[in-house]
Design a protein around this motif. Structure first.
Motif, PDB file in Angstrom:
ATOM      1  N   ASP A  26       0.828  -1.207   0.000  1.00  0.00           N
ATOM      2  CA  ASP A  26       0.000   0.000   0.000  1.00  0.00           C
ATOM      3  C   ASP A  26       0.867   1.263   0.000  1.00  0.00           C
ATOM      4  OD1 ASP A  26      -2.360   1.445  -0.048  1.00  0.00           O
ATOM      5  OD2 ASP A  26      -2.574   1.497   2.132  1.00  0.00           O
ATOM      6  N   VAL A  27       1.813   1.309  -0.950  1.00  0.00           N
ATOM      7  CA  VAL A  27       2.719   2.452  -1.013  1.00  0.00           C
ATOM      8  C   VAL A  27       2.367   3.428  -2.132  1.00  0.00           C
ATOM      9  CG1 VAL A  27       4.649   1.261   0.064  1.00  0.00           C
ATOM     10  CG2 VAL A  27       4.340   1.106  -2.405  1.00  0.00           C
ATOM     11  N   ILE A  28       1.650   2.974  -3.168  1.00  0.00           N
ATOM     12  CA  ILE A  28       1.238   3.877  -4.235  1.00  0.00           C
ATOM     13  C   ILE A  28      -0.204   3.592  -4.605  1.00  0.00           C
ATOM     14  CG2 ILE A  28       3.568   4.075  -5.174  1.00  0.00           C
ATOM     15  CD1 ILE A  28       2.770   2.224  -7.416  1.00  0.00           C
ATOM     16  N   ALA A  29      -0.841   4.553  -5.282  1.00  0.00           N
ATOM     17  CA  ALA A  29      -2.233   4.420  -5.690  1.00  0.00           C
ATOM     18  C   ALA A  29      -2.352   3.396  -6.821  1.00  0.00           C
ATOM     19  CB  ALA A  29      -2.780   5.763  -6.140  1.00  0.00           C
ATOM     20  N   GLU A  31      -3.885   3.477  -9.648  1.00  0.00           N
ATOM     21  CA  GLU A  31      -3.713   4.008 -11.000  1.00  0.00           C
ATOM     22  C   GLU A  31      -2.237   4.195 -11.347  1.00  0.00           C
ATOM     23  OE1 GLU A  31      -4.820   7.480  -8.222  1.00  0.00           O
ATOM     24  OE2 GLU A  31      -5.478   5.421  -8.616  1.00  0.00           O
ATOM     25  N   ASN A  32      -1.423   4.501 -10.355  1.00  0.00           N
ATOM     26  CA  ASN A  32       0.016   4.581 -10.590  1.00  0.00           C
ATOM     27  C   ASN A  32       0.634   3.207 -10.747  1.00  0.00           C
ATOM     28  OD1 ASN A  32       0.237   7.411 -10.479  1.00  0.00           O
ATOM     29  ND2 ASN A  32       0.344   7.384  -8.248  1.00  0.00           N
ATOM     30  N   LEU A  33       0.063   2.235 -10.066  1.00  0.00           N
ATOM     31  CA  LEU A  33       0.603   0.876 -10.110  1.00  0.00           C
ATOM     32  C   LEU A  33       0.508   0.296 -11.522  1.00  0.00           C
ATOM     33  CD1 LEU A  33       1.840  -1.413  -8.494  1.00  0.00           C
ATOM     34  CD2 LEU A  33      -0.461  -2.223  -7.970  1.00  0.00           C
ATOM     35  N   ILE A  34      -0.552   0.653 -12.255  1.00  0.00           N
ATOM     36  CA  ILE A  34      -0.703   0.149 -13.621  1.00  0.00           C
ATOM     37  C   ILE A  34       0.440   0.646 -14.503  1.00  0.00           C
ATOM     38  CG2 ILE A  34      -2.168   0.212 -15.669  1.00  0.00           C
ATOM     39  CD1 ILE A  34      -4.580   0.410 -13.814  1.00  0.00           C
ATOM     40  N   ALA A  35       0.724   1.950 -14.423  1.00  0.00           N
ATOM     41  CA  ALA A  35       1.806   2.516 -15.234  1.00  0.00           C
ATOM     42  C   ALA A  35       3.156   1.945 -14.826  1.00  0.00           C
ATOM     43  CB  ALA A  35       1.810   4.037 -15.094  1.00  0.00           C
ATOM     44  N   HIS A 138       4.720  11.424  -8.619  1.00  0.00           N
ATOM     45  CA  HIS A 138       5.498  11.677  -7.401  1.00  0.00           C
ATOM     46  C   HIS A 138       6.901  11.091  -7.543  1.00  0.00           C
ATOM     47  CE1 HIS A 138       6.731  11.033  -3.156  1.00  0.00           C
ATOM     48  NE2 HIS A 138       6.060  12.159  -2.952  1.00  0.00           N
ATOM     49  N   GLU A 139       7.866  11.660  -6.793  1.00  0.00           N
ATOM     50  CA  GLU A 139       9.248  11.193  -6.876  1.00  0.00           C
ATOM     51  C   GLU A 139       9.375   9.706  -6.559  1.00  0.00           C
ATOM     52  OE1 GLU A 139       8.304  13.823  -5.198  1.00  0.00           O
ATOM     53  OE2 GLU A 139       9.441  15.590  -5.868  1.00  0.00           O
TER      54      GLU A 139
END
Length: 280
Positions: A26-29, A31-35, A138-139
């Motif tokens: 649970d570190v990124i959203a 939608e970001n995980l897909i990319a 995000h970085e």
């Protein structure tokens, strides 16, 4: 070497496994995980960019040409007429797509510098920059995407090395050692150029502290360890091994067997004989 289908299949499995761990942490959203996962799959075929007329090479140069031609179009959006912008966009696309590919393959050869850990690091830094500066992520997400791509990249090199071993004849093929290497010793000039480019890109990368702090967090690894296996039942149906082992066995009468319980102090006291002084 392993074929394109094998690289895609194994790269997808490896990226999916990393994505599962990232999702559990649970570190990124999502939608970001897909990319980020797609970056890992891309990395699994990226080393074959140096293979002329290969699908990875054509796809990569096509995508790069589309991206750069639109950058040119947006840069001249208010300077020229529509017809002129069409010509500039189409001309830049053809230049990057076919001219860039021809120049690249003129100075590269298969399993050269692009089949090396050094090149993987270069693409890691480049991916982090693109995710931050172009996609506005995000970085920590940017560095994670680069990490996914690097793992996919190394997976490709490992598969190529495995395919260089003839297991049936128990011998090494001539291509063994040409894929998974730190740098290209046959062309030190190419290695030096890639090393300089990687160093320059590293100076342009976003701050890595959020990424480093995240993957070294004790809470993250403790949470992953806790979620590694189900606490009660698999999929809510099958009892876990721990529950099965810890459950005491019972005999036909329903009494627990297989363990001896310590008597309570009150029970021990009730069975001790009374002292003479306690006699009435």
């Amino acid at each position: 070497m392993a074929n394109f289908t094998t690289h895609i299949a194994v790269g997808t499995v490896v990226s999916g496994g990393l994505a599962t761990l990232t999702l559990a942490a649970d570190v990124i959203a999502p939608e970001n995980l897909i990319a980020v996962t797609l970056a890992g799959v891309l990395g699994s075929v990226l080393p074959d960019i140096d293979l002329k007329d290969s699908r990875p090479s054509r796809a990569l140069f096509s995508g790069l040409a589309i991206f750069l031609s639109f950058c040119v179009l947006f840069a001249v959006a208010y300077k020229y007429s529509i017809a002129e912008m069409w010509l500039l966009w189409l001309g830049s696309f053809v230049l990057f797509r076919y001219g860039g590919e021809a120049v690249f393959h003129r100075f590269s050869y298969h399993r050269g510098i692009w089949h090396s850990i050094l090149a993987g690091l270069l693409f890691w830094f480049l991916t982090a920059i693109v995710f931050k500066q172009v996609l506005g992520r995000h970085e920590g997400v940017a560095w994670l995407a680069g990490g996914f791509l690097f793992v996919g990249y190394i997976t490709h090199l490992i598969l190529d090395e495995i395919s260089s071993v003839d297991v049936m004849d128990t011998r090494f093929k001539a291509s063994f050692g040409s894929a998974l290497k730190l740098y290209d010793g046959r062309k030190p000039g190419d290695s030096a150029i890639v090393a300089i480019l990687a160093a320059l890109l590293f100076t342009m990368t976003p701050p890595a502290k959020p990424f480093v702090d995240g993957i070294t967090s004790r809470e993250l690894w403790a949470g992953l360890q806790q979620r590694l296996l189900p606490q009660e039942k698999w999929f809510g149906l099958v009892s876990s091994v721990e529950e099965f082992v810890s459950k005491p066995e019972t005999d036909a009468s329903g009494f627990a067997t297989g363990s001896v319980e310590r008597q309570s102090e009150s029970a021990v006291d009730s069975h001790q004989p009374s002292s003479p002084n306690d006699q009435p």
